[in-house]
Design a protein around this motif. Structure first.
Motif, short mmCIF file in Angstrom:
data_model
loop_
_atom_site.label_atom_id
_atom_site.label_comp_id
_atom_site.label_asym_id
_atom_site.label_seq_id
_atom_site.Cartn_x
_atom_site.Cartn_y
_atom_site.Cartn_z
N PHE A 110 29.86 33.32 34.56
CA PHE A 110 30.40 34.42 35.35
C PHE A 110 30.98 35.52 34.46
N LEU A 111 31.63 35.11 33.37
CA LEU A 111 32.23 36.08 32.47
C LEU A 111 31.17 36.94 31.81
N VAL A 112 30.08 36.30 31.35
CA VAL A 112 28.98 37.05 30.75
C VAL A 112 28.37 38.01 31.77
N LEU A 134 28.92 45.52 38.35
CA LEU A 134 30.20 44.81 38.33
C LEU A 134 31.19 45.51 37.40
N ILE A 135 30.72 46.00 36.27
CA ILE A 135 31.60 46.70 35.32
C ILE A 135 32.24 47.91 35.99
N GLU A 182 42.64 42.34 35.99
CA GLU A 182 43.52 41.32 36.55
C GLU A 182 42.91 40.62 37.76
N GLY A 183 41.99 41.28 38.45
CA GLY A 183 41.42 40.67 39.64
C GLY A 183 40.16 39.87 39.40
N ASP A 184 39.38 40.22 38.36
CA ASP A 184 38.08 39.58 38.16
C ASP A 184 37.92 38.88 36.81
N LEU A 185 38.41 39.50 35.74
CA LEU A 185 38.22 38.92 34.41
C LEU A 185 39.32 37.93 34.04
N LEU A 186 40.57 38.29 34.33
CA LEU A 186 41.69 37.43 33.95
C LEU A 186 41.62 36.04 34.56
N PHE A 246 42.37 33.46 43.41
CA PHE A 246 42.21 32.02 43.63
C PHE A 246 42.53 31.61 45.06
N PHE A 247 43.20 32.49 45.81
CA PHE A 247 43.56 32.12 47.18
C PHE A 247 42.33 31.93 48.07
#
Length: 354
Positions: free
Chosen positions: A193-195, A203-204, A210-214, A264-265
């Motif tokens: 997913f990170l790649v 997506l970029i 904070e919402g997608d990568l962290l 994560f919710f």
């Protein structure tokens, strides 16, 4: 940022959290089976329980969610309980266990989602009972004092013996390294997913750090430090074990604290989709709504009727002059009527088009 405490949700969250404390106290045989090394994880878990229950209750109080929730339980307990119970079971296996809902979006994406979800859910199923003291392992007394006997370990649940297994056996290896398998699954899924998020132009452009990568970075960090603990103990004679244990604890606690407030919710929200599926099935059986303009079916009449109730609760009234409702029309019908209104205004020489 202004925050208004929802008293009803807070009360329910406090009650559930206190219940978890009580169950943890008695489930660990009044803390006899509780591991003091897990005290920080315990507080993190209790905070997560409070936050999740609080936010879930607030979410259920929203008129659309409340309507879906109430209707789902009405449908389940109105004459077709066993049919819906079977549907719940099948949908749970299909969409929660095997993550089938993501498969149409791509095989690689499904594989990553399946590994990430399986690793996280399995880790939850292992660590939460351990943290609360519900599960513990003890050396079997019958073999502990006999030097020549094969050592047996007992797995206990709420203080009651569930099973025994030989120390050094394949089963013991699988049990004691269960979190290792979970870590590898999480790392594999999160890396895919990170790649994808670092290389996909769409997506970029739309994602946030904070919402997608962290969240992905945090999951990888938790898994890597967890593996580091095992590696340090097994191959490095405990070197850097203390550092790994502290960093792992911090990352896990941050994860637990973040569950109620971040991305994560959706782990907690996802099971509600099964109820929505039952709602759609029963709605189709009760009858479809037909658009007055196109004469075509477009959704269930149950959905239209409930939507009228919910929109009024939200302060919107879509009732038309002839007594019908704007919601009685399908999207296709609304577009057609709007186009006709534009054409009529233009033909009458109005200034609608400037």
């Amino acid at each position: 940022m202004y925050f208004s405490l929802n008293k009803k949700a807070a009360f329910i969250a406090i009650v559930v959290t206190l219940f978890c404390v009580i169950v943890s106290f008695y489930g660990s045989r009044k803390l006899q089976n509780f591991d003091p090394a897990l005290i920080a994880y315990l507080f993190g878990t209790l905070f997560a329980v409070f936050g999740v229950i609080y936010r879930y209750c607030v979410w259920l109080q929203r008129p659309p969610t409340r309507m879906y929730f109430r209707r789902t339980w009405q449908l389940i307990f109105t004459g077709r309980f066993f049919v819906h119970a079977y549907t719940l079971l099948i949908d749970s296996i299909k969409n929660l266990l095997f993550q089938h809902f993501i498969y149409p979006r791509g095989k690689k994406r499904w594989l990553a989602h399946f590994m990430l979800a399986t690793g996280c859910l399995a880790a939850f199923a292992i660590t939460i009972p351990l943290t609360l003291g519900w599960i513990n392992f003890t050396l079997d007394p019958a073999t502990a004092l006999d030097p020549g006997a094969i050592k047996l370990y007992n797995a206990n649940f709420f203080g009651f013996k569930v099973m025994s297994f030989e120390l050094g056996s394949v089963l013991a290896f699988l049990i004691f390294h269960a979190l290792t398998w979970c870590s590898w699954l999480v790392i594999a899924g999160a890396v895919i997913f990170l790649v994808r998020r670092l290389t996909n132009a769409g997506l970029i452009a739309s994602q946030t750090f904070e919402g997608d990568l962290l969240p992905l970075i945090l999951l990888i960090f938790i898994a890597v430090t967890g593996l580091g603990l095992n590696f340090s103990y097994a191959f490095m004679k405990g070197i850097a074990y203390d550092f790994m244990s502290v960093t792992h604890a911090i990352s896990v606690i941050l994860f637990l604290v973040w569950i109620p407030f971040g991305k994560f919710f959706h782990i907690i929200q996802r099971p509600a989709q099964i109820g929505a599926h039952i709602y759609k099935q029963e709605g189709k059986k009760k009858g479809m709504a037909v658009c007055p303009h196109t004469g075509k079916e477009f959704t269930t009449q149950l959905h239209v009727d409930d939507l009228k109730i919910v929109t009024k609760q939200l302060g919107f009234d879509f009732t038309l002059e002839d007594g019908t409702s704007h919601l009685d029309y399908s999207p296709e019908g609304k577009r057609s009527l709007l186009a006709k209104a534009h054409l009529k205004a233009r033909q009458e020489g109005g200034t609608f088009f400037g």
